[in-house]
Design an enzyme around this catalytic site. Sequence first.
Site, PDB file in Angstrom:
ATOM      1  N   GLU A   1       0.822  -1.203   0.000  1.00  0.00           N
ATOM      2  CA  GLU A   1       0.000   0.000   0.000  1.00  0.00           C
ATOM      3  C   GLU A   1       0.852   1.246   0.000  1.00  0.00           C
ATOM      4  O   GLU A   1       1.870   1.328   0.666  1.00  0.00           O
ATOM      5  CB  GLU A   1      -0.869   0.004   1.259  1.00  0.00           C
ATOM      6  CG  GLU A   1      -1.955   1.021   1.236  1.00  0.00           C
ATOM      7  CD  GLU A   1      -3.217   0.475   0.589  1.00  0.00           C
ATOM      8  OE1 GLU A   1      -4.227   1.129   0.660  1.00  0.00           O
ATOM      9  OE2 GLU A   1      -3.149  -0.627   0.012  1.00  0.00           O
TER      10      GLU A   1
ATOM     11  N   ASN B   1      12.038   0.359  -2.169  1.00  0.00           N
ATOM     12  CA  ASN B   1      12.074   1.551  -3.007  1.00  0.00           C
ATOM     13  C   ASN B   1      11.265   2.688  -2.378  1.00  0.00           C
ATOM     14  O   ASN B   1      10.381   2.460  -1.567  1.00  0.00           O
ATOM     15  CB  ASN B   1      11.528   1.234  -4.403  1.00  0.00           C
ATOM     16  CG  ASN B   1      10.133   0.663  -4.338  1.00  0.00           C
ATOM     17  OD1 ASN B   1       9.941  -0.432  -3.830  1.00  0.00           O
ATOM     18  ND2 ASN B   1       9.156   1.391  -4.801  1.00  0.00           N
TER      19      ASN B   1
ATOM     20  N   ASP C   1      12.148   1.073  -9.348  1.00  0.00           N
ATOM     21  CA  ASP C   1      11.558   0.088  -8.448  1.00  0.00           C
ATOM     22  C   ASP C   1      12.550  -1.031  -8.137  1.00  0.00           C
ATOM     23  O   ASP C   1      12.183  -2.190  -8.019  1.00  0.00           O
ATOM     24  CB  ASP C   1      10.284  -0.507  -9.073  1.00  0.00           C
ATOM     25  CG  ASP C   1       9.308  -0.983  -8.014  1.00  0.00           C
ATOM     26  OD1 ASP C   1       9.656  -0.928  -6.820  1.00  0.00           O
ATOM     27  OD2 ASP C   1       8.211  -1.417  -8.371  1.00  0.00           O
TER      28      ASP C   1
END
Lengths: 289, 584
Positions: free
Chosen positions: B201, B278, B320
């Site tokens: 999330e 990340n 990422d």
Amino acid sequence: MTYRRRAFLGGLAAGAGSLALPRISMGAPLANVRELGVLRVGLYTNNRPWSWEEGGKVMGIDADIARAVAESFGVRTDLALFPADEEVSDDLRNVVWRGGLLGFRKCDVMMHVPFDRTFAAQEDQVVILAPYYHEGFGAACSPGMAECEGTPTEFRGKRLAAEIDSIPDFYLIGSFGGILRPDVTHYTTGFEAVAAVKSGEADLAVATDAQIESALANAPGEGKRRKGPLPAMLSPGWDIGIAVDEKSRSLGFAIEEEMDAMMADGRMAEIFARYGVTWRPANAVAPNA
Amino acid sequence: MKGRFKTLAVALAASCAAMGAPAVADNHAGPTMNDLLNDANSTGDVLTYGMGPWQQRYSKLNMVNTETVNRLVPVFSASLGGEKQRGQEAQPIVYDGTIYVTGSYSRMFAFDAKTGEKKWEYNARLPDGIMPCCDVVNRGAAIHGDKIIFATLDAHLVALNRETGKVIWNKEIGDYKAGYSATAAPIIAKDMVITGNSGGEFGIVGAVQARDVNTGELIWDRPTIEGHMGTLRGKDNGISGKTNATWEGDLWKTGGGATWLGGTYDPGTNLVYFGTGNPAPWNSHLRPGDNLYTSATVAIDVDTGKIKWYYQTTPHDGWDFDGVNEFIPFDATMNGKKMQLGAKADRNGYFYVLDRTNGKFIGAHKFVMQTTWADGIDQKTGRPNFTSDGRPGAPTGADKGEVVFASPSFLGGKNWMPMAYSQDTGLFYIPSNDWGMDIWNEPIAYKKGAAYLGAGFTIKPIADDHIGALRAMDPKTGKIVWEAKNPAPLWGGVLATGGNLVFTGTPEGYLKAFDAKTGQELWKFQTGSGVVGSPVTWEDGGEQYVAVMSGWGGAVPLWGGEVAKTFKDISQGGSLWVFKLYNQ
């Protein structure tokens, strides 16, 4: 007003035409819902004014539309609030056609699905239909903010609010060379961002039209809506519809018919008004569109 | 500080003296902290994730060796049963005649190590409607005294009685409703369970937490994003870094940097090393700055819960990449000087060697075919030489952005699967993948029912004959000594042994053994489903055993594209396989 059926029929529509395809049973899913006596509806959790939980009750425009549809079918609702995944495409997988990996049961229908031809073409496991609202982005300001109608560069140094990881967020922290970035405070939802303006925590919030109108109507404090559009906004707005499993299109059509009736006889606008939101018909069904 | 260091050194020496001793008869009390510290030397058990606090995944056992490995045959296979046949990434723990494994969907099993008979099974009761972002895997347990401890998908830490499987304590380590989850194996240092956190999330903030192993009570909490306050025994313990030093606005409040893969422990320096994920948001143009401490390794003092040093592998990560990979301590002589080092094979495709006492950069070398985002790591500064056109662009919202090809793909030159270090060859064995991605801005994207600016990805192979490659890396020279290619992406851990062998599994279903010096494949066994777990070895009754979990899953099958051709026909599964030498 009458509304035409406007479903995006996913991958099937792109084929050589339905005549070439095996006949799909149109009866079963709707009949199943009637037989079981319950319509299971997927709703985003914490998505005020559309769907959220308060005092153990599921509130919101989407929840009330679902209840009205179920009532017309003579069944009860099972309103399943689910957390948003990274993108709506993931939500469709979790909620409409596959179910969650950890036992979240798939729903008969999911509310609040973007009704967009390009998007629908990518989602061949579902049918997206019944466009029922046109959404867009705007701003709300504290009563005393003189620059409310000004150009965004004039917002510099003001306390700005936006929902984290949303277009309003990207608009404020990324546009105009990033000069507004140090002034932005992030909130979990757009409703909370607008509520922060009313409570005096922030001077200006960027959010969706529905979030702005509902928070201006229902959150404590004072605030006003920016009348003019936001220059260089990253989205021109979009329609919102529903999604059913590609194998449940009979159910989708039945829901669409009922929602069309609600739009025609004023019940739809009445549900929106309960939450302080002006109902705006989807572009896809607007008369003379 | 000095005094404490000395005490520890003594404790270490004492436990070393007992190395190799056969398991004592009465193990009712269970392994002590000293037993855990000695795990790399004790051959009769596997007590820690990584086979020792350094997690080198090396055993000096040599009964199974290059000469005998062709006689390695299964002793038994034990099923995890049910419908939950998906993603078995665990490493077994072996103690007192019992093999403990965690299964996907937050389950734990205890099997008789000789017969494979199930002793007990524990199924965490997960809340309805939980939707973890990144598959349903679990990577292993920690054992201490009478407890066997693991983390669950709803972000709880559960301590079970290792003999009965009954819950001793169960603590929430994150709010699953806010997007937190947990899949990594906990580690234990000074009778504390130390864990990272994970979550898909947006808005989560990475942290490392230490808890009393006996009660589960929180002792310290150290956020891994600058600006956040840490705690020690319920009191403020200083913020991490300096607020707004490398972040603008309030973005640090939701900066990401999850420590989802857990950490390693070096008793000598009294540090735990955790990799961080990340930064958020994904579009790096919205968050100028290095964004500390994301995509980095942080070294945290075990007693004080303070960051002693950090090293950021991907400053201002826009691909990422994450920096979660394990940092494995090892000692070596570099340029004639004996050094305390650590090594990390990063998602970004570079293999880093650092001084583990202070984080000083020693060297970095590419371990994959191609890194488009950087042209080497600057030997002076330790920072990447970013390429001019390697960073995905800023979305405008108007139309589909320019497609940037980036390698490695966001699944990394090496993902979660742990490498091994052989004390005999002095080489690291890296389960690596050669793949790239097309990445572009996607103007027609939607999130939470609203218009959104997303990114489109397509992962694709960059070689005709392989994606996976097990590579032997010399940490002193940065040279790849050998490589063994594999068609499908590698996704399992590695084990090195004193028998001059390196073991690892493949998605195609094989557990394989390679000559540690040459990379020649010497043995393989088909387990019936993809192997994405980490193998272990131990001895019992004068025989050497090897065990691994089989059960295809994890993040790879969640992503389709061209890469999927290499694994689309692999069946799911969920079994523990145990092997030993066949004696006629």
